[in-house]
Write an enzyme that holds these catalytic residues in place. Structure first.
Site, short mmCIF file in Angstrom:
data_model
loop_
_atom_site.label_atom_id
_atom_site.label_comp_id
_atom_site.label_asym_id
_atom_site.label_seq_id
_atom_site.Cartn_x
_atom_site.Cartn_y
_atom_site.Cartn_z
N ASP A 134 -8.69 3.68 -0.52
CA ASP A 134 -6.89 3.85 -0.83
C ASP A 134 -6.50 3.93 -2.15
O ASP A 134 -6.28 5.23 -2.38
CB ASP A 134 -6.89 1.97 -1.79
CG ASP A 134 -6.38 1.15 -0.50
OD1 ASP A 134 -6.39 1.21 0.16
OD2 ASP A 134 -6.71 -0.26 -0.57
N ASP A 163 -9.55 -0.48 -4.71
CA ASP A 163 -8.85 -1.04 -3.11
C ASP A 163 -7.67 -1.93 -3.58
O ASP A 163 -7.80 -2.78 -4.62
CB ASP A 163 -10.18 -1.47 -2.60
CG ASP A 163 -9.73 -2.19 -0.53
OD1 ASP A 163 -8.40 -2.42 -0.95
OD2 ASP A 163 -10.58 -0.78 -0.31
N HIS A 175 0.85 -1.17 0.41
CA HIS A 175 0.18 0.40 0.02
C HIS A 175 0.89 1.49 -0.31
O HIS A 175 0.73 2.66 -0.70
CB HIS A 175 -0.78 -0.32 1.27
CG HIS A 175 -2.53 -0.71 1.14
ND1 HIS A 175 -2.47 -2.18 0.90
CD2 HIS A 175 -3.33 -0.40 1.03
CE1 HIS A 175 -3.33 -2.77 0.49
NE2 HIS A 175 -4.40 -1.01 0.62
#
Length: 244
Positions: free
Chosen positions: A138, A151, A20
């Site tokens: 996200d 995401d 991420h």
């Protein structure tokens, strides 16, 4: 000897956070080169991973740029979306009326099918919640005046692309409550656009939700990609349950 590929990249929360963080720090519309490799190397060191993973992670970012994202209205790649059209880690925060898991389950009870699998919110249990609901999406991006939610998922489902075909993703989307998650995200983004986009309508401007399973992506196919354009009736029902 250890196999260095995206399937064998360590599993777990720490790995998910690393992926991420690296995606958040990378402009996917720009060329991925030495600067990105430096960033990835530094992230690996900071999180305690071997830096030998740098090529695997950098290749994953390059794949992410090139994967064709097919939606109801368009086919595009993240490489085509300039960073001025993206918001990463968009926070949302809104007051919640008192809500029970039974009320949330009723939102999804009436559906016949969701991609052949029915999401029932089974296993979701809490007595009642109230206060505020907060979270982070996200990535949100705009393409041709439509807005999309992305995401990133680092779930390990197997060692081949066949383990990440859309039909294999559906049970995961259900069992992990990702369906409920993206309906919450949709309510949040819809609330935001109602306020900030003149003339906004869900039908015209909401392009859908893409869950990208990072280990299963391929520039050639649709493996690793789950797409849905949430049913507006359910979005409204969930909004009613959560916000009143």
């Amino acid at each position: 000897t250890q196999n260095f590929n995206i399937f064998s990249f360590p599993r777990g929360a720490k790995s998910g956070t690393l992926l991420h963080d690296v995606i958040e720090a990378t402009d996917l519309s720009a060329e991925i080169g030495a600067a990105t490799m430096e960033l990835v190397t530094a992230s690996l060191e900071k999180k305690g991973f071997e830096t030998t993973w740098v090529t695997v992670i950098t290749d994953m970012l390059t794949t992410l740029q090139k994967v064709p994202l097919k939606t109801d209205d368009a086919v595009m790649t993240l490489g085509q979306i300039g960073k001025e059209h993206c918001i990463k880690e968009m926070g949302f925060y809104f007051p919640l009326k008192t809500v029970t898991h039974r009320e949330i389950r009723t939102v999804f009870e009436d559906q016949q099918t969701l991609f052949g699998d029915i999401y029932t919110a089974e296993g979701l249990s809490f007595e009642s919640l109230s206060g505020f609901i907060k979270g982070f999406i996200d990535m949100i991006f705009e393409h041709d005046d439509r807005f999309y939610i992305i995401d990133w998922k680092s779930n390990y489902l197997g060692n081949t692309l066949e383990d990440y075909t859309p039909d294999k993703l559906r049970p995961v989307m259900n069992s992990e409550h990702y369906v409920l998650q993206y309906y919450l995200y949709t309510v949040a983004l819809d609330q935001y656009l109602r306020v900030h986009k003149p003339g906004y309508s869900y039908k015209k401007h909401f392009g859908g939700v893409l869950y990208l399973f990072l280990r299963g992506l391929s520039p050639e196919g649709d493996s690793g990609i789950f797409y849905d354009r949430p049913d507006f009736g359910k979005v409204e029902a969930l909004r009613g349950v959560l916000l009143g």
